[in-house]
Design a protein around this motif. Structure first.
Motif, PDB file in Angstrom:
ATOM      1  N   LYS A   9     -13.940   2.480  -2.940  1.00  0.00           N
ATOM      2  CA  LYS A   9     -13.020   3.377  -3.494  1.00  0.00           C
ATOM      3  C   LYS A   9     -13.397   3.396  -4.975  1.00  0.00           C
ATOM      4  O   LYS A   9     -13.529   2.304  -5.551  1.00  0.00           O
ATOM      5  CB  LYS A   9     -11.610   2.809  -3.053  1.00  0.00           C
ATOM      6  N   ASP A 120      -1.961  -2.145  -5.247  1.00  0.00           N
ATOM      7  CA  ASP A 120      -1.919  -0.787  -4.491  1.00  0.00           C
ATOM      8  C   ASP A 120      -3.061  -0.715  -3.392  1.00  0.00           C
ATOM      9  O   ASP A 120      -2.450  -0.607  -2.205  1.00  0.00           O
ATOM     10  CB  ASP A 120      -1.958   0.066  -5.244  1.00  0.00           C
ATOM     11  N   GLU A 121      -4.185  -1.270  -3.441  1.00  0.00           N
ATOM     12  CA  GLU A 121      -5.277  -0.993  -2.511  1.00  0.00           C
ATOM     13  C   GLU A 121      -5.110  -1.982  -1.569  1.00  0.00           C
ATOM     14  O   GLU A 121      -5.501  -1.824  -0.359  1.00  0.00           O
ATOM     15  CB  GLU A 121      -6.641  -1.102  -3.263  1.00  0.00           C
ATOM     16  N   ASN A 124      -2.565  -0.733   0.711  1.00  0.00           N
ATOM     17  CA  ASN A 124      -3.258   0.160   1.706  1.00  0.00           C
ATOM     18  C   ASN A 124      -4.205  -0.588   2.783  1.00  0.00           C
ATOM     19  O   ASN A 124      -3.756   0.111   4.070  1.00  0.00           O
ATOM     20  CB  ASN A 124      -3.922   1.233   0.894  1.00  0.00           C
ATOM     21  N   LEU A 125      -4.732  -1.450   2.488  1.00  0.00           N
ATOM     22  CA  LEU A 125      -5.667  -2.150   3.397  1.00  0.00           C
ATOM     23  C   LEU A 125      -4.867  -2.836   4.523  1.00  0.00           C
ATOM     24  O   LEU A 125      -5.331  -2.997   5.556  1.00  0.00           O
ATOM     25  CB  LEU A 125      -6.559  -3.015   2.896  1.00  0.00           C
ATOM     26  N   LYS A 127      -1.884  -2.021   5.471  1.00  0.00           N
ATOM     27  CA  LYS A 127      -1.466  -0.799   6.650  1.00  0.00           C
ATOM     28  C   LYS A 127      -2.504  -0.642   7.532  1.00  0.00           C
ATOM     29  O   LYS A 127      -2.324  -0.591   8.770  1.00  0.00           O
ATOM     30  CB  LYS A 127      -1.070   0.252   5.848  1.00  0.00           C
ATOM     31  N   LEU A 128      -3.928  -0.456   7.209  1.00  0.00           N
ATOM     32  CA  LEU A 128      -4.894  -0.069   7.987  1.00  0.00           C
ATOM     33  C   LEU A 128      -5.349  -1.334   8.881  1.00  0.00           C
ATOM     34  O   LEU A 128      -5.456  -1.060  10.079  1.00  0.00           O
ATOM     35  CB  LEU A 128      -5.960   0.376   7.288  1.00  0.00           C
ATOM     36  N   LYS A 152       6.065  -2.976  -7.246  1.00  0.00           N
ATOM     37  CA  LYS A 152       5.360  -2.617  -5.890  1.00  0.00           C
ATOM     38  C   LYS A 152       6.096  -2.734  -4.757  1.00  0.00           C
ATOM     39  O   LYS A 152       5.563  -2.814  -3.902  1.00  0.00           O
ATOM     40  CB  LYS A 152       4.069  -3.200  -5.952  1.00  0.00           C
ATOM     41  N   GLU A 186       9.187   4.591   3.365  1.00  0.00           N
ATOM     42  CA  GLU A 186       7.770   5.085   3.578  1.00  0.00           C
ATOM     43  C   GLU A 186       7.709   5.475   5.209  1.00  0.00           C
ATOM     44  O   GLU A 186       6.759   5.945   5.421  1.00  0.00           O
ATOM     45  CB  GLU A 186       6.902   4.303   2.953  1.00  0.00           C
TER      46      GLU A 186
END
Length: 189
Positions: A9, A120-121, A124-125, A127-128, A152, A186
């Motif tokens: 990214k 933030d990343e 996101n990771l 979540k994945l 955050k 969310e």
């Protein structure tokens, strides 16, 4: 699920500098060691492990297991050096749905938004990777770090008195910060 080998990214810092996020790999030994060896003592004395120990760094490199620890690094596009290291440590057994976040940003790259972008990343990771809850342990003296986590969506759940013991014998209170990976606002219903 993340393709660990190809994950990349690109982000831009407040300064305009372009940075690549990717996962730590076997070729990063020297750069990871340099990241921590160049850090002043006052920056690393609050880390959980002796990151200036080359044997520790070698052990991390030799035992990379993305199922246990997801090590995200920020790479300087100009010299290919590491600017920061952020990890998502996965819980075991009854805590396997929980991930602990740790972030270290090299002093020259602080106050440019890099730590926030890495946080933030990692969210996101997480979540994945189907992590449901994130936690962070932050020294209560580090008010700016606590503000960044709270911005955050992390909430302080408690303060653990004298929970962190430095190598010099000094203790510090630690705030336990928690965030559901997918917050109610969310969630898709």
């Amino acid at each position: 699920m993340i393709n660990y080998a190809t994950y990349r990214k690109f982000v831009t810092l407040r300064s305009g500098q372009r940075v690549m996020f990717r996962l730590l790999n076997q070729q990063d030994r020297d750069n990871l060691l340099r990241l921590f060896m160049e850090a002043p003592e006052e920056d690393i004395r609050f880390l959980k492990q002796d990151v200036k120990n080359p044997k520790l760094i070698q052990s991390w490199i030799d035992h990379i297991n993305y199922q246990k620890v997801l090590p995200l690094v920020a790479v300087n596009m100009e010299d290919n050096g590491l600017m920061a290291d952020a990890t998502l440590h996965r819980g075991k057994h009854a805590s396997k749905h929980i991930g602990e976040i740790r972030i270290f940003v090299s002093r020259p790259y602080r106050n440019q938004g890099l730590g926030s972008l890495m946080l933030d990343e990692l969210i996101n990771l997480a979540k994945l990777e189907n992590v449901q809850i994130l936690k962070a342990e932050v020294l209560t003296d580090h008010r700016g770090v606590m503000r960044a986590f709270k911005a955050k969506g992390f909430e302080m759940k408690c303060i653990l008195d004298d929970f962190f013991l430095r190598r010099d014998g000094m203790t510090h209170d630690v705030a336990l910060l928690i965030r559901p990976v997918v917050r109610r606002e969310e969630a898709e219903f």
